[in-house]
Design a protein around this motif. Sequence first.
Motif, PDB file in Angstrom:
ATOM      1  N   LYS A 236      -4.866 -64.985  25.814  1.00  0.00           N
ATOM      2  CA  LYS A 236      -3.824 -64.064  25.463  1.00  0.00           C
ATOM      3  C   LYS A 236      -3.804 -63.897  24.125  1.00  0.00           C
ATOM      4  O   LYS A 236      -3.413 -64.978  23.329  1.00  0.00           O
ATOM      5  CB  LYS A 236      -2.714 -64.510  26.098  1.00  0.00           C
ATOM      6  CG  LYS A 236      -2.657 -64.274  27.505  1.00  0.00           C
ATOM      7  CD  LYS A 236      -1.174 -64.795  28.097  1.00  0.00           C
ATOM      8  CE  LYS A 236      -0.992 -64.507  29.680  1.00  0.00           C
ATOM      9  NZ  LYS A 236       0.293 -64.797  30.095  1.00  0.00           N
ATOM     10  N   LEU A 237      -4.108 -62.710  23.291  1.00  0.00           N
ATOM     11  CA  LEU A 237      -4.022 -62.554  22.103  1.00  0.00           C
ATOM     12  C   LEU A 237      -3.109 -61.245  21.847  1.00  0.00           C
ATOM     13  O   LEU A 237      -3.065 -60.557  20.775  1.00  0.00           O
ATOM     14  CB  LEU A 237      -5.366 -62.233  21.589  1.00  0.00           C
ATOM     15  CG  LEU A 237      -6.393 -63.629  21.292  1.00  0.00           C
ATOM     16  CD1 LEU A 237      -7.781 -63.124  21.525  1.00  0.00           C
ATOM     17  CD2 LEU A 237      -6.140 -64.477  20.515  1.00  0.00           C
ATOM     18  N   ILE A 238      -2.105 -60.983  22.504  1.00  0.00           N
ATOM     19  CA  ILE A 238      -1.094 -60.005  22.619  1.00  0.00           C
ATOM     20  C   ILE A 238      -0.395 -60.028  21.203  1.00  0.00           C
ATOM     21  O   ILE A 238       0.026 -60.971  20.808  1.00  0.00           O
ATOM     22  CB  ILE A 238      -0.024 -60.032  23.797  1.00  0.00           C
ATOM     23  CG1 ILE A 238      -0.950 -60.072  25.229  1.00  0.00           C
ATOM     24  CG2 ILE A 238       0.504 -59.017  23.465  1.00  0.00           C
ATOM     25  CD1 ILE A 238      -0.169 -60.532  26.391  1.00  0.00           C
ATOM     26  N   TRP A 239      -0.575 -58.815  20.466  1.00  0.00           N
ATOM     27  CA  TRP A 239      -0.034 -58.564  19.218  1.00  0.00           C
ATOM     28  C   TRP A 239      -0.326 -59.513  18.167  1.00  0.00           C
ATOM     29  O   TRP A 239       0.367 -59.596  17.118  1.00  0.00           O
ATOM     30  CB  TRP A 239       1.579 -58.681  19.358  1.00  0.00           C
ATOM     31  CG  TRP A 239       2.172 -57.520  19.971  1.00  0.00           C
ATOM     32  CD1 TRP A 239       2.790 -57.169  21.328  1.00  0.00           C
ATOM     33  CD2 TRP A 239       2.388 -56.252  19.210  1.00  0.00           C
ATOM     34  NE1 TRP A 239       3.362 -56.094  21.264  1.00  0.00           N
ATOM     35  CE2 TRP A 239       2.968 -55.364  20.117  1.00  0.00           C
ATOM     36  CE3 TRP A 239       2.162 -55.648  18.107  1.00  0.00           C
ATOM     37  CZ2 TRP A 239       3.608 -54.078  19.632  1.00  0.00           C
ATOM     38  CZ3 TRP A 239       2.623 -54.623  17.717  1.00  0.00           C
ATOM     39  CH2 TRP A 239       3.044 -53.760  18.563  1.00  0.00           C
ATOM     40  N   SER A 240      -1.579 -60.326  18.328  1.00  0.00           N
ATOM     41  CA  SER A 240      -1.950 -61.202  17.182  1.00  0.00           C
ATOM     42  C   SER A 240      -2.885 -60.324  16.249  1.00  0.00           C
ATOM     43  O   SER A 240      -3.237 -59.348  16.519  1.00  0.00           O
ATOM     44  CB  SER A 240      -3.041 -62.243  17.862  1.00  0.00           C
ATOM     45  OG  SER A 240      -2.039 -63.498  18.619  1.00  0.00           O
ATOM     46  N   ASN A 241      -2.699 -61.104  15.102  1.00  0.00           N
ATOM     47  CA  ASN A 241      -3.302 -60.558  13.789  1.00  0.00           C
ATOM     48  C   ASN A 241      -4.485 -60.998  13.647  1.00  0.00           C
ATOM     49  O   ASN A 241      -4.849 -62.093  13.224  1.00  0.00           O
ATOM     50  CB  ASN A 241      -2.395 -60.664  12.675  1.00  0.00           C
ATOM     51  CG  ASN A 241      -2.956 -59.730  11.324  1.00  0.00           C
ATOM     52  OD1 ASN A 241      -4.231 -59.299  11.365  1.00  0.00           O
ATOM     53  ND2 ASN A 241      -2.153 -59.803  10.109  1.00  0.00           N
ATOM     54  N   LEU A 242      -5.793 -60.318  13.749  1.00  0.00           N
ATOM     55  CA  LEU A 242      -7.046 -60.744  13.471  1.00  0.00           C
ATOM     56  C   LEU A 242      -7.776 -60.396  12.623  1.00  0.00           C
ATOM     57  O   LEU A 242      -9.054 -60.102  12.691  1.00  0.00           O
ATOM     58  CB  LEU A 242      -7.913 -60.736  15.032  1.00  0.00           C
ATOM     59  CG  LEU A 242      -7.379 -61.779  16.316  1.00  0.00           C
ATOM     60  CD1 LEU A 242      -7.426 -61.160  17.736  1.00  0.00           C
ATOM     61  CD2 LEU A 242      -8.423 -63.121  16.204  1.00  0.00           C
ATOM     62  N   SER A 243      -7.115 -59.471  11.672  1.00  0.00           N
ATOM     63  CA  SER A 243      -7.793 -58.751  10.602  1.00  0.00           C
ATOM     64  C   SER A 243      -8.557 -59.675   9.961  1.00  0.00           C
ATOM     65  O   SER A 243      -8.265 -60.636   9.235  1.00  0.00           O
ATOM     66  CB  SER A 243      -6.688 -57.837   9.733  1.00  0.00           C
ATOM     67  OG  SER A 243      -5.816 -58.887   9.366  1.00  0.00           O
ATOM     68  N   ASN A 258      -4.229 -56.780  24.127  1.00  0.00           N
ATOM     69  CA  ASN A 258      -3.301 -55.528  23.792  1.00  0.00           C
ATOM     70  C   ASN A 258      -2.687 -55.685  22.467  1.00  0.00           C
ATOM     71  O   ASN A 258      -2.136 -56.535  22.255  1.00  0.00           O
ATOM     72  CB  ASN A 258      -2.270 -55.430  24.933  1.00  0.00           C
ATOM     73  CG  ASN A 258      -2.898 -55.167  26.323  1.00  0.00           C
ATOM     74  OD1 ASN A 258      -4.075 -54.673  26.577  1.00  0.00           O
ATOM     75  ND2 ASN A 258      -2.381 -55.516  27.399  1.00  0.00           N
ATOM     76  N   ARG A 259      -2.630 -54.532  21.696  1.00  0.00           N
ATOM     77  CA  ARG A 259      -2.079 -54.390  20.553  1.00  0.00           C
ATOM     78  C   ARG A 259      -2.391 -55.541  19.585  1.00  0.00           C
ATOM     79  O   ARG A 259      -1.800 -55.651  18.397  1.00  0.00           O
ATOM     80  CB  ARG A 259      -0.453 -54.510  20.715  1.00  0.00           C
ATOM     81  CG  ARG A 259       0.218 -53.130  21.618  1.00  0.00           C
ATOM     82  CD  ARG A 259       1.385 -53.326  22.007  1.00  0.00           C
ATOM     83  NE  ARG A 259       1.666 -54.276  23.079  1.00  0.00           N
ATOM     84  CZ  ARG A 259       1.359 -53.898  24.302  1.00  0.00           C
ATOM     85  NH1 ARG A 259       0.973 -52.870  24.754  1.00  0.00           N
ATOM     86  NH2 ARG A 259       1.477 -54.872  25.272  1.00  0.00           N
ATOM     87  N   ALA A 260      -3.592 -56.118  19.665  1.00  0.00           N
ATOM     88  CA  ALA A 260      -4.071 -57.222  18.800  1.00  0.00           C
ATOM     89  C   ALA A 260      -4.792 -56.345  17.349  1.00  0.00           C
ATOM     90  O   ALA A 260      -5.200 -55.236  17.861  1.00  0.00           O
ATOM     91  CB  ALA A 260      -5.070 -57.968  19.084  1.00  0.00           C
ATOM     92  N   ASN A 261      -4.630 -56.713  16.489  1.00  0.00           N
ATOM     93  CA  ASN A 261      -5.032 -56.233  15.173  1.00  0.00           C
ATOM     94  C   ASN A 261      -6.357 -56.874  14.781  1.00  0.00           C
ATOM     95  O   ASN A 261      -6.448 -58.080  14.682  1.00  0.00           O
ATOM     96  CB  ASN A 261      -4.234 -56.460  13.977  1.00  0.00           C
ATOM     97  CG  ASN A 261      -4.896 -55.751  12.735  1.00  0.00           C
ATOM     98  OD1 ASN A 261      -5.616 -55.141  12.814  1.00  0.00           O
ATOM     99  ND2 ASN A 261      -3.820 -56.050  11.613  1.00  0.00           N
ATOM    100  N   LEU A 262      -7.627 -55.669  14.987  1.00  0.00           N
ATOM    101  CA  LEU A 262      -8.881 -56.290  14.798  1.00  0.00           C
ATOM    102  C   LEU A 262      -9.506 -55.602  13.673  1.00  0.00           C
ATOM    103  O   LEU A 262     -10.585 -55.441  13.737  1.00  0.00           O
ATOM    104  CB  LEU A 262      -9.845 -55.956  16.001  1.00  0.00           C
ATOM    105  CG  LEU A 262      -9.327 -56.748  17.345  1.00  0.00           C
ATOM    106  CD1 LEU A 262      -9.760 -56.251  18.477  1.00  0.00           C
ATOM    107  CD2 LEU A 262     -10.034 -58.391  17.315  1.00  0.00           C
ATOM    108  N   ARG A 263      -8.806 -55.145  12.722  1.00  0.00           N
ATOM    109  CA  ARG A 263      -9.097 -54.289  11.631  1.00  0.00           C
ATOM    110  C   ARG A 263     -10.055 -55.369  10.619  1.00  0.00           C
ATOM    111  O   ARG A 263      -9.977 -56.533  10.370  1.00  0.00           O
ATOM    112  CB  ARG A 263      -8.222 -53.975  10.630  1.00  0.00           C
ATOM    113  CG  ARG A 263      -8.438 -52.957   9.414  1.00  0.00           C
ATOM    114  CD  ARG A 263      -7.099 -52.549   8.680  1.00  0.00           C
ATOM    115  NE  ARG A 263      -7.850 -51.710   7.583  1.00  0.00           N
ATOM    116  CZ  ARG A 263      -6.960 -51.226   6.799  1.00  0.00           C
ATOM    117  NH1 ARG A 263      -5.583 -51.156   7.018  1.00  0.00           N
ATOM    118  NH2 ARG A 263      -7.319 -50.503   5.709  1.00  0.00           N
ATOM    119  N   ASP A 264     -11.302 -54.628  10.509  1.00  0.00           N
ATOM    120  CA  ASP A 264     -12.367 -55.546   9.555  1.00  0.00           C
ATOM    121  C   ASP A 264     -12.693 -56.891  10.075  1.00  0.00           C
ATOM    122  O   ASP A 264     -13.304 -57.627   9.544  1.00  0.00           O
ATOM    123  CB  ASP A 264     -11.767 -55.839   8.467  1.00  0.00           C
ATOM    124  CG  ASP A 264     -11.576 -54.635   7.565  1.00  0.00           C
ATOM    125  OD1 ASP A 264     -12.300 -53.597   7.563  1.00  0.00           O
ATOM    126  OD2 ASP A 264     -10.687 -54.634   6.728  1.00  0.00           O
TER     127      ASP A 264
END
Length: 280
Positions: A236-243, A258-264
């Motif tokens: 579960k990586l919900i709402w986690s910041n993985l930028s 869901n809603r995880a940040n995968l920017r860059d």
Amino acid sequence: MEADRILRQYAAGERNFRESNLAGVNLKGADLSEANFTRANLLRANLKGANLTGANLREVKLAGADLAEANLSEANLIGTDLSRANLTAVNLTGANLRGSMAREVNMTKANLTEANLTEANFSEANLSAANLTDASMIRANLMKANLGWSTLKAVNLTNAILSESLLERANLTQAILSGAMLSGANLTAADLRQVTVIGANLTEANLSNANLRVANVSWSTLRSANLSGANLYRAKLIWSNLSGAVLVEAVLIDANMNRANLRDADLRRAIMPDGTTNDS
């Protein structure tokens, strides 16, 4: 008070040695189980191989002492100073080290099963290959500590500080790391199956080849973390910041992002939640 006097008094049934000045005393291999050393001075004492089962060592000064292979199971070490002490292969099963000062302590191969290390300071400590199964380490300070190859199964590290710590190949299965500070930590090939890491800070942490199968890493910060080759099956990586995170060849099958940040984020050759391989 000399060692032979302590041993004579103990043999005669005396157990109260509180506030004694025993700096540098040689009690190697002595049987002092159940003894009371509350607030005693045991700086640089030799207690190697001693039996201190159930002993009261509350607020004792043990900085620089040698307690290698000693038995301190169920001992009271609340507020004790263990800075730079040698506790290699020590038995601390069920011991209470709450609020203790253990900076730079050597606890290589120590047994701390079910021990209470809540709010203890283990910064820069050596706990490599130690057994901390079911230990309580809530709000403990483990900054720059060496926990490589250690067993931390089901340990409670809620709100603990593990910044820049070494946890390479550590066994953290079913551990609780919610709210923990793990920025810059090295968790290479660590076993993190079924861990709970809600709201933790893993910025720039190294999780390459780590096993996070069925882990809950929701609401956490993993900015620029290295997750290359990591197993995140059903994680579960919900709402986690993985930028900016590196997820090259990571396994994300059935992961909830869901809603995880995968920017860059780098997802080259990663196996995505739907089972497809990312070719971009």
